[in-house]
Scaffold this motif. Structure first.
Motif, short mmCIF file in Angstrom:
data_model
loop_
_atom_site.label_atom_id
_atom_site.label_comp_id
_atom_site.label_asym_id
_atom_site.label_seq_id
_atom_site.Cartn_x
_atom_site.Cartn_y
_atom_site.Cartn_z
N UNK A 375 0.87 -1.08 0.09
CA UNK A 375 -0.08 -0.05 0.11
C UNK A 375 0.78 1.26 0.06
N UNK A 376 1.88 1.34 1.04
CA UNK A 376 2.67 2.18 0.92
C UNK A 376 3.68 2.65 -0.55
N UNK A 377 3.91 1.53 -0.98
CA UNK A 377 4.69 1.62 -2.29
C UNK A 377 3.81 1.81 -3.46
N UNK A 378 2.53 1.71 -3.29
CA UNK A 378 1.59 1.64 -4.28
C UNK A 378 2.09 0.76 -5.40
N UNK A 379 2.32 -0.46 -5.30
CA UNK A 379 2.84 -1.44 -6.27
C UNK A 379 2.02 -2.46 -6.52
N UNK A 380 1.96 -3.19 -7.60
CA UNK A 380 1.26 -4.35 -7.99
C UNK A 380 -0.40 -3.82 -7.91
N UNK A 381 -0.76 -2.86 -7.98
CA UNK A 381 -2.11 -2.50 -8.01
C UNK A 381 -2.97 -3.35 -9.03
#
Length: 447
Positions: A375-381
């Motif tokens: 969530x913090x990295x906003x990755x693999x959304x």
């Protein structure tokens, strides 16, 4: 990294868990719950739903802190929003869309090789728990404090949560929420709709009643419950003794089978206190469901207790809910259940990629930590290859718990209510390997 959504929708994500709770599902829940905004604002309804779900994963962080975590890895400037704007947006959305989202997410998760079944029936557990809410005037009016007993009026208002849970994966099948003035049995009766043929319901003594058994059987499900013994025990006359030591009886019109068992745990310090269990089940065929196997199976009921610990301690960080109004409390509870189910789905998917791995070995804490990081990295959304195990699954499989061993620990208060030393001797809180001996007590029918 692909962007999550343009413009004001960009903070509306849940990291990798967005693949479990995609945009289309959230939009459908908002439509079903009447939470779609009339005009696009700085906090669109979809973003508010993801903010609530992220808040469930960051239980010890305020809403402004949750918002900053959603925006941290977007790679674009996002205008900050005030706490009052967040509160107004949550009130605008309301609890109904979160309840609709839970209905879309809930359900059994796949396991390998029928590990979730006994006698061709899916094993589920039914039980309730209490959750503390903020002590405000509005919450006290909707969720009154207890007025009886010592210390009445003290503490926090409480809500009662009753769930139906798949014992193998601890996934939620259904849930009901109300004030703690509403009894556990009344709330559990509302979950009968989630039961059906091919299901075996495990329940404790608090939900053991002929009325509940009738409801479960009316849904086509079977049950295995523990009942009270002694002077308050339900009368269960011996009609016929079966070869495995159990007996058939009639519980006010419901055909049941009764198992009396003496349970003796033995550790390296010697035998512990012997317990007496009386189990009642609708599985009357002793050949397909032997008594000793049913006694061992009943231990699976503790899976729901573990799930409540994960909900309240791991996700909730042992704190009261944030919401200061009853509608906000319901909204936050449904968001908590949605986030839990999404995390359990990611864990179950990871275990499926490792043949022979017991779902019990997947660590909830490891999965939660990995989900927070994404969530913090906003990755693999979004996923270019949906069949590939993502960072959450990779972290879970890399830190599998050891196979579960029979262990015991004396039940004792872990957190003292007073800072002063107790006068009683300090309890032994050591966890010991244990060997459990089960002896089925065969009754003698009355002449």
């Amino acid at each position: 990294m692909r962007p999550s959504a343009p413009d004001v929708f960009a903070p509306g994500h849940l990291g990798e868990l967005t693949q479990v709770v995609p945009f289309e599902m959230v939009d459908a829940a908002l439509e079903a719950g009447g939470g779609v905004q009339r005009r696009v604002r700085r906090l669109p309804s979809r973003v508010v739903v993801y903010l609530l779900l992220a808040g469930a994963l960051f239980g010890s962080v305020g809403w402004s802190g949750v918002w900053s975590r959603l925006c941290a890895g977007l790679g674009r400037p996002v205008e900050p929003v005030s706490a009052s704007s967040i509160s107004q947006a949550m009130r605008r959305v309301g609890p109904a869309p979160l309840k609709a989202l839970f209905d879309l997410l809930s359900g059994p998760l796949p396991v390998q090789g029928g590990a979730d079944r006994f006698a061709s029936r899916r094993v589920v557990a039914l039980d309730g728990t209490l959750i503390a809410v903020a002590d405000t005037e509005a919450n006290r009016a909707a969720f009154p404090k207890s007025r009886s007993g010592r210390g009445s009026g003290a503490g926090y208002p409480m809500i009662r949560l009753v769930t139906l849970l798949a014992a193998s994966t601890r996934s939620l099948l259904a849930a009901a929420v109300d004030s703690d003035r509403v009894g556990e049995t009344s709330l559990a009766a509302g979950l009968i709709r989630a039961m059906g043929p091919g299901m075996l319901v495990l329940a404790d003594r608090g939900l053991a009643s002929t009325g509940m058994w009738t409801l479960i059987r009316s849904a086509g499900s079977d049950f295995l419950t523990r009942v009270r013994t002694g002077t308050s025990a339900l009368r269960l006359d011996v009609e016929r003794v079966l070869p495995d030591g159990s007996w058939l009886s009639n519980a006010r019109g419901t055909r049941v089978r009764v198992i009396d068992a003496r349970i003796t745990p033995t550790t390296t310090t010697g035998p512990e206190r012997t317990g007496h269990w009386r189990l009642v089940t609708s599985l009357t065929d002793h050949r397909r469901a032997p008594a000793d196997q049913l006694v061992r199976l009943y231990h699976e009921r503790w899976e729901i207790e573990t799930a409540y610990c994960e909900l309240k301690s791991a996700l909730g960080a042992g704190r009261v809910l944030r919401a200061r109004h009853p509608r906000g409390v319901l909204q936050e509870v449904w968001a908590l259940l949605c986030a839990y189910q999404a995390l359990r789905t990611a864990m179950a998917d990871a275990v499926l990629t490792s043949p022979g791995t017991d779902p019990d070995r997947a660590s909830f804490t490891v999965a939660l930590t990995a989900a927070r990081d994404q969530i913090v990295l906003a990755q693999h959304i979004t996923a270019d290859r949906p069949d590939l195990t993502g960072p959450i699954g990779t972290a879970v499989l890399a830190a599998l718990l050891p196979p579960r061993r029979p262990r015991t620990r004396t039940r004792a208060i872990k957190r003292a209510l007073s800072k002063h030393r107790a006068r009683t001797p300090h309890p032994d809180r050591t966890t010991y390997p244990v060997t459990i001996t089960t002896h089925i007590l065969t009754p003698h029918p009355d002449p």
